[in-house]
Design an enzyme around this catalytic site. Structure first.
Site, PDB file in Angstrom:
ATOM      1  N   TYR A  51     -13.230  -2.639  11.205  1.00 59.58           N
ATOM      2  CA  TYR A  51     -11.876  -2.076  11.096  1.00 59.58           C
ATOM      3  C   TYR A  51     -11.114  -2.297  12.408  1.00 59.58           C
ATOM      4  O   TYR A  51      -9.975  -2.757  12.410  1.00 59.58           O
ATOM      5  CB  TYR A  51     -11.982  -0.576  10.776  1.00 59.58           C
ATOM      6  CG  TYR A  51     -10.657   0.130  10.624  1.00 59.58           C
ATOM      7  CD1 TYR A  51      -9.924   0.033   9.446  1.00 59.58           C
ATOM      8  CD2 TYR A  51     -10.136   0.919  11.656  1.00 59.58           C
ATOM      9  CE1 TYR A  51      -8.713   0.692   9.305  1.00 59.58           C
ATOM     10  CE2 TYR A  51      -8.937   1.587  11.525  1.00 59.58           C
ATOM     11  CZ  TYR A  51      -8.217   1.474  10.339  1.00 59.58           C
ATOM     12  OH  TYR A  51      -7.014   2.133  10.211  1.00 59.58           O
TER      13      TYR A  51
ATOM     14  N   GLY B  23       0.821  -1.212   0.000  1.00 53.88           N
ATOM     15  CA  GLY B  23       0.000   0.000   0.000  1.00 53.88           C
ATOM     16  C   GLY B  23       0.850   1.256   0.000  1.00 53.88           C
ATOM     17  O   GLY B  23       0.589   2.207   0.746  1.00 53.88           O
ATOM     18  N   ALA B  24       1.870   1.263  -0.869  1.00 51.72           N
ATOM     19  CA  ALA B  24       2.830   2.374  -0.845  1.00 51.72           C
ATOM     20  C   ALA B  24       2.554   3.411  -1.926  1.00 51.72           C
ATOM     21  O   ALA B  24       3.337   4.342  -2.125  1.00 51.72           O
ATOM     22  CB  ALA B  24       4.256   1.835  -0.988  1.00 51.72           C
TER      23      ALA B  24
ATOM     24  N   LYS C  23      -7.717  -4.495  13.050  1.00 47.83           N
ATOM     25  CA  LYS C  23      -6.487  -3.852  13.531  1.00 47.83           C
ATOM     26  C   LYS C  23      -6.041  -4.414  14.878  1.00 47.83           C
ATOM     27  O   LYS C  23      -4.846  -4.480  15.163  1.00 47.83           O
ATOM     28  CB  LYS C  23      -6.689  -2.336  13.602  1.00 47.83           C
ATOM     29  CG  LYS C  23      -6.819  -1.673  12.232  1.00 47.83           C
ATOM     30  CD  LYS C  23      -5.560  -1.884  11.391  1.00 47.83           C
ATOM     31  CE  LYS C  23      -5.572  -1.100  10.101  1.00 47.83           C
ATOM     32  NZ  LYS C  23      -4.371  -1.336   9.285  1.00 47.83           N
TER      33      LYS C  23
ATOM     34  N   SER D 132      -3.555   0.431  14.214  1.00 47.29           N
ATOM     35  CA  SER D 132      -4.231   1.718  14.417  1.00 47.29           C
ATOM     36  C   SER D 132      -4.545   1.860  15.903  1.00 47.29           C
ATOM     37  O   SER D 132      -4.711   0.841  16.598  1.00 47.29           O
ATOM     38  CB  SER D 132      -5.540   1.750  13.620  1.00 47.29           C
ATOM     39  OG  SER D 132      -6.380   2.784  14.082  1.00 47.29           O
TER      40      SER D 132
ATOM     41  N   ALA E 246     -11.642  -4.482  14.782  1.00 48.54           N
ATOM     42  CA  ALA E 246     -11.369  -5.904  15.025  1.00 48.54           C
ATOM     43  C   ALA E 246     -10.168  -6.369  14.199  1.00 48.54           C
ATOM     44  O   ALA E 246      -9.291  -7.084  14.698  1.00 48.54           O
ATOM     45  CB  ALA E 246     -12.597  -6.742  14.685  1.00 48.54           C
TER      46      ALA E 246
ATOM     47  N   ASP F 114      -2.920  -7.400  -5.036  1.00 50.10           N
ATOM     48  CA  ASP F 114      -3.931  -7.259  -3.998  1.00 50.10           C
ATOM     49  C   ASP F 114      -3.462  -8.106  -2.820  1.00 50.10           C
ATOM     50  O   ASP F 114      -3.357  -9.337  -2.949  1.00 50.10           O
ATOM     51  CB  ASP F 114      -5.282  -7.761  -4.543  1.00 50.10           C
ATOM     52  CG  ASP F 114      -6.406  -7.685  -3.512  1.00 50.10           C
ATOM     53  OD1 ASP F 114      -6.123  -7.512  -2.311  1.00 50.10           O
ATOM     54  OD2 ASP F 114      -7.573  -7.807  -3.933  1.00 50.10           O
TER      55      ASP F 114
END
Ligand code: NAP
Length: 246
Positions: free
Chosen positions: A154, A11-12, A158, A141, A156, A62
């Site tokens: 989200y 994800g860069a 993280k 996060s 859960a 992906d």
């Protein structure tokens, strides 16, 4: 001459990941810039780094799809011959009432944010284990620590990344591999685009530092965790969050 260290950063193409790619490239790493959809942004980042004589390649995969991840690992090994650092940064978020989360939304959140970490890590781990060295940094996060209302899936996922980090750190430490986690507070990226200016101002009022974090501040944590100075640090969660969660 020592061969240069090599990093795969997922994800860069945008946001925090682009700052991670730039920071590690500037600090002497050869970087594989992973993206899923944003090919243009990934290419522009690679070109910007190349203009500074820094080595980087882009690779579309992906992270939720193991076969694509394995192809990325093979690409990195063929191109650079080693993988010293993996940063599992790719992620998606969504605001939903818990009762409104569909099964497909739950599955996709888990597939990208948690299974993606599993896929990428298991794909590179054999090479790091045989090299008896390596560094893995997972981006979680603050919501994985304290939970966010209307972001149960989200949060859960993280939280899962934190548990994954701690367990794997114990398993891989004897192989000379460190596994750590960064759990950022609110960082001003595209992920925050769903909030209005008023909502963002309200959020800032809740943060003792009275501002959102910057992508470079997350990258600075990652540079430290990957450095020799952090050689005895594994299984830890570091949270750049301006005092939001202490
Ligand atoms: P962003 O600006 O939305 O960027 C997300 C990145 O992830 C993009 O490069 C995107 O690539 C990539 N990505 C998404 N799905 C992917 C997939 N299936 N496979 C590969 N790449 C994929 O988000 P960000 O704020 O930089 O977030 C980066 C990480 O930090 C995420 O894990 C996020 O949960 C975490 N985080 C963010 C914040 C924040 O406040 N921003 C706070 C705490 C944690 P494409 O565009 O090519 O799809």
């Amino acid at each position: 001459m020592m061969p240069k260290s090599t990093a795969i950063i997922t994800g860069a193409s945008r946001g925090i990941g682009s700052a991670l790619a730039e920071a590690f490239a500037v600090n002497g790493y050869r970087v594989v810039i992973n993206y899923c959809f944003a090919e243009r942004e990934a290419s522009l980042l690679r070109d910007r780094l190349a203009a500074q004589s820094l080595e980087a390649e882009i690779f579309r995969a992906d992270v939720a799809k193991r076969s694509e991840v394995d192809t990325m690992t093979e690409f990195c090994l063929k191109k650079y011959g080693r993988i010293d650092l993996l940063i599992n940064n790719a992620g998606i978020s969504a605001q939903r009432l818990f009762t409104g989360i569909t099964e497909d939304e739950w599955d996709r959140m888990m597939a990208v944010n948690l299974k993606g970490v599993f896929n990428c890590t298991q794909s590179v781990a054999p090479y790091m284990i045989s090299a008896k060295s390596g560094c893995i940094i997972n981006i979680s996060s603050v919501w994985g620590i304290v939970g966010a209302s209307c972001e149960v899936h989200y949060s859960a996922a993280k939280a899962g990344v934190i548990g994954f980090t701690k367990a794997l750190a114990k398993e891989l430490a004897p192989s000379g591999i460190r596994v750590n986690c960064i759990a950022p507070g609110i960082i001003d990226t595209d992920m925050m685009k769903c909030f209005s200016a008023e909502e963002k101002e309200c959020m800032k009022q809740e943060i003792p530092a009275m501002r959102f974090g910057r992508i470079g501040e997350v990258a600075a944590c990652a540079l430290f965790l990957a450095s020799e100075g952090a050689g005895y640090i594994t299984g830890q969660v570091i949270s750049p969050n301006g005092g939001f969660v202490i």
